[in-house]
Design a protein around this motif. Structure first.
Motif, mmCIF file in Angstrom:
data_model
loop_
_atom_site.group_PDB
_atom_site.id
_atom_site.type_symbol
_atom_site.label_atom_id
_atom_site.label_comp_id
_atom_site.label_asym_id
_atom_site.label_seq_id
_atom_site.Cartn_x
_atom_site.Cartn_y
_atom_site.Cartn_z
ATOM 1 N N THR A 53 16.071 74.386 32.087
ATOM 2 C CA THR A 53 17.084 74.367 33.516
ATOM 3 C C THR A 53 17.014 75.443 34.286
ATOM 4 O O THR A 53 16.980 75.055 35.419
ATOM 5 C CB THR A 53 18.449 74.458 32.417
ATOM 6 N N THR A 63 19.268 67.977 39.503
ATOM 7 C CA THR A 63 20.396 67.033 39.992
ATOM 8 C C THR A 63 19.820 65.868 39.664
ATOM 9 O O THR A 63 20.652 64.862 39.426
ATOM 10 C CB THR A 63 20.607 67.303 41.406
ATOM 11 N N TYR A 122 19.498 64.605 36.145
ATOM 12 C CA TYR A 122 20.972 64.575 35.513
ATOM 13 C C TYR A 122 21.288 63.228 35.897
ATOM 14 O O TYR A 122 21.916 62.421 35.323
ATOM 15 C CB TYR A 122 21.752 65.678 35.973
ATOM 16 N N GLY A 143 20.060 60.073 34.408
ATOM 17 C CA GLY A 143 20.223 59.674 32.832
ATOM 18 C C GLY A 143 19.584 60.804 31.976
ATOM 19 O O GLY A 143 19.820 60.633 30.849
ATOM 20 N N LYS A 144 18.664 61.590 32.447
ATOM 21 C CA LYS A 144 18.173 62.627 31.398
ATOM 22 C C LYS A 144 18.992 63.673 31.106
ATOM 23 O O LYS A 144 19.096 64.742 31.768
ATOM 24 C CB LYS A 144 16.785 62.965 32.338
ATOM 25 N N ARG A 145 20.065 63.587 30.449
ATOM 26 C CA ARG A 145 21.063 64.702 30.104
ATOM 27 C C ARG A 145 20.857 65.588 28.984
ATOM 28 O O ARG A 145 21.196 66.630 29.055
ATOM 29 C CB ARG A 145 22.202 63.752 29.799
ATOM 30 N N LEU A 146 19.997 65.052 27.950
ATOM 31 C CA LEU A 146 19.882 65.991 26.740
ATOM 32 C C LEU A 146 18.504 67.014 27.201
ATOM 33 O O LEU A 146 18.525 68.040 26.096
ATOM 34 C CB LEU A 146 19.481 65.096 25.612
ATOM 35 N N SER A 147 17.864 66.666 28.121
ATOM 36 C CA SER A 147 16.689 67.710 28.315
ATOM 37 C C SER A 147 17.107 68.857 29.144
ATOM 38 O O SER A 147 16.350 69.954 29.119
ATOM 39 C CB SER A 147 15.643 66.917 29.217
ATOM 40 N N PRO A 202 24.129 70.811 30.597
ATOM 41 C CA PRO A 202 25.459 69.910 31.412
ATOM 42 C C PRO A 202 25.394 70.756 32.531
ATOM 43 O O PRO A 202 25.932 72.181 32.279
ATOM 44 C CB PRO A 202 26.356 69.878 30.597
ATOM 45 N N ASP A 207 28.424 62.455 42.457
ATOM 46 C CA ASP A 207 27.110 62.856 42.615
ATOM 47 C C ASP A 207 26.897 63.963 43.456
ATOM 48 O O ASP A 207 26.151 64.979 42.999
ATOM 49 C CB ASP A 207 26.254 61.687 43.379
ATOM 50 N N ILE A 261 27.999 67.017 41.211
ATOM 51 C CA ILE A 261 26.737 67.598 40.344
ATOM 52 C C ILE A 261 25.957 68.319 41.511
ATOM 53 O O ILE A 261 25.536 69.501 40.886
ATOM 54 C CB ILE A 261 25.947 66.396 39.608
ATOM 55 N N HIS A 275 25.078 72.442 40.742
ATOM 56 C CA HIS A 275 23.793 73.084 40.610
ATOM 57 C C HIS A 275 23.468 73.881 41.695
ATOM 58 O O HIS A 275 22.691 75.048 41.484
ATOM 59 C CB HIS A 275 22.492 71.872 40.534
#
Length: 356
Positions: free
Chosen positions: A59, A71, A74, A77-81, A84, A256, A259, A263
């Motif tokens: 991150t 951004t 995220y 849909g790539k949230r776990l990589s 937050p 959007d 987010i 960032h």
């Protein structure tokens, strides 16, 4: 994998479901002992914020060197990589303002003082190298270090310096609150001021009477710094709203833009913290022309990256053509600068009002 000892009781404390292994198959809670040491709480706090795994460092790398990539990932849909966005901003904001408040505002610099060399073993400092207070001048004269003529000269210089220091902060032509009140009540119409000016001048004179110049500056800086994090946090929805106004409302939701804002502000704070540490680190190695140029070069690159970063981030995230993206980015920056200028003035006024 957690190394904490498991409870002998196989009933989950959270949902009362039977736990066969380490984690409850129903709610996912770890079936470990509830009593924790302070060390565990401290480490767990930072683990919750950073995960201490590849997600944290990935991150930070994306945030620093790949504008808008974080951004886009995220939103797709790539949230776990990655961390937050809200957790990332809170963590960076907390660390930034905590460390800036801990470190002193100015780095102590050691100046070379001129000395008179008598022999290879004896060095006597000159009068100019001594930091003398007025009360100690007489003592130096008594022991024969200063002549009476030098005594009088130094005292005169010190007295003039004190007078300059006292007048360093403008008094706007009024010596005291009593003088201001007297002119406002009994003076001619042309010498009176408006009610707003009167309030401002009275507040200023009262602050001056209760504080020295150094105390006024110190209190203002401290209050400004302490509340800056709150102002930034409250301004982010405004920044996201301006982004929303400049783009297709059907394609880009306010979420959007929010987010993207989280960032971008996280990047700004992280770069500010990095430049802050660079400023604190280089003086430790002493004053050297080569180090000075290296310091200047690194700081210039950092500031340039801070200014430039928004343009590629905006173009890559919104996927617009170069010229259109450049024009929109420039307009967004100008609008925000105008709003930020007004907010800084209001914030400075608020800080000034609360100085005691």
């Amino acid at each position: 994998m957690s190394k904490e000892k498991l409870r002998k009781d196989r009933t989950c404390l959270n949902c009362n479901h039977e736990v066969d292994q380490r984690y409850c198959p129903n709610c996912g809670q770890e079936n470990t002992k509830t009593s924790k040491s302070f060390h565990h709480l401290f480490i767990h706090f930072f683990e919750d914020l950073t995960h201490y795994d590849n997600a944290f460092w990935r991150t930070i790398f994306y945030l620093f060197f790949k504008p808008a990539a974080l951004t886009k990932a995220y939103i797709s849909g790539k949230r776990l990589s990655f961390l937050p966005p809200i957790r990332l901003y809170i963590f960076i904001s907390f660390i930034t303002f905590l460390l800036i408040s801990i470190f002193p505002n100015e780095t102590v610099k050691i100046k070379n003082t001129p000395n008179v060399k008598i022999s290879n073993d004896v060095i006597v400092p000159t009068i100019d190298s001594l930091h003398i207070e007025e009360k100690s001048v007489d003592g130096l004269t008594k022991v024969g270090i200063l002549s009476q003529k030098n005594n009088d000269t130094i005292k005169k210089i010190l007295q003039q310096t004190e007078e300059i220091d006292k007048k360093e902060v403008a008094d706007f032509g009024y010596k005291s609150i009593n003088e201001l009140d007297s002119i406002q009540k009994n003076g001619a119409e042309k010498t009176k001021v408006s009610s707003t000016e009167y309030w401002f001048l009275k507040k200023w004179l009262s602050v001056k009477e209760e504080n020295t110049n150094e105390e006024i500056i110190e209190k203002f800086s401290e209050s400004f710094t302490n509340n800056l994090s709150k102002v930034l946090f409250m301004y982010m929805p405004v920044f996201a709203f301006i982004l929303w106004l400049f783009h297709d409302k059907k394609r880009w939701l306010y979420f959007d833009n929010g987010i993207f804002t989280l960032h971008y502000f996280s990047f700004l704070l992280l770069l500010i913290l990095t430049l802050f540490f660079i400023d604190k680190l280089f003086p430790v190695f002493g004053s050297n022309p080569v180090l000075g140029w290296i310091h200047f070069g690194i700081k210039s690159i950092g500031i340039s990256w801070m200014i430039y970063y928004f343009f590629p981030a905006h173009r890559r995230f919104y996927g617009e053509k170069f010229m259109l993206s450049f024009l929109k980015s420039s307009a967004i920056i100008i609008v925000n600068l105008l709003i930020i200028t007004i907010l800084i003035i209001l914030f400075a006024l608020y800080t000034y009002i609360n100085i005691h």
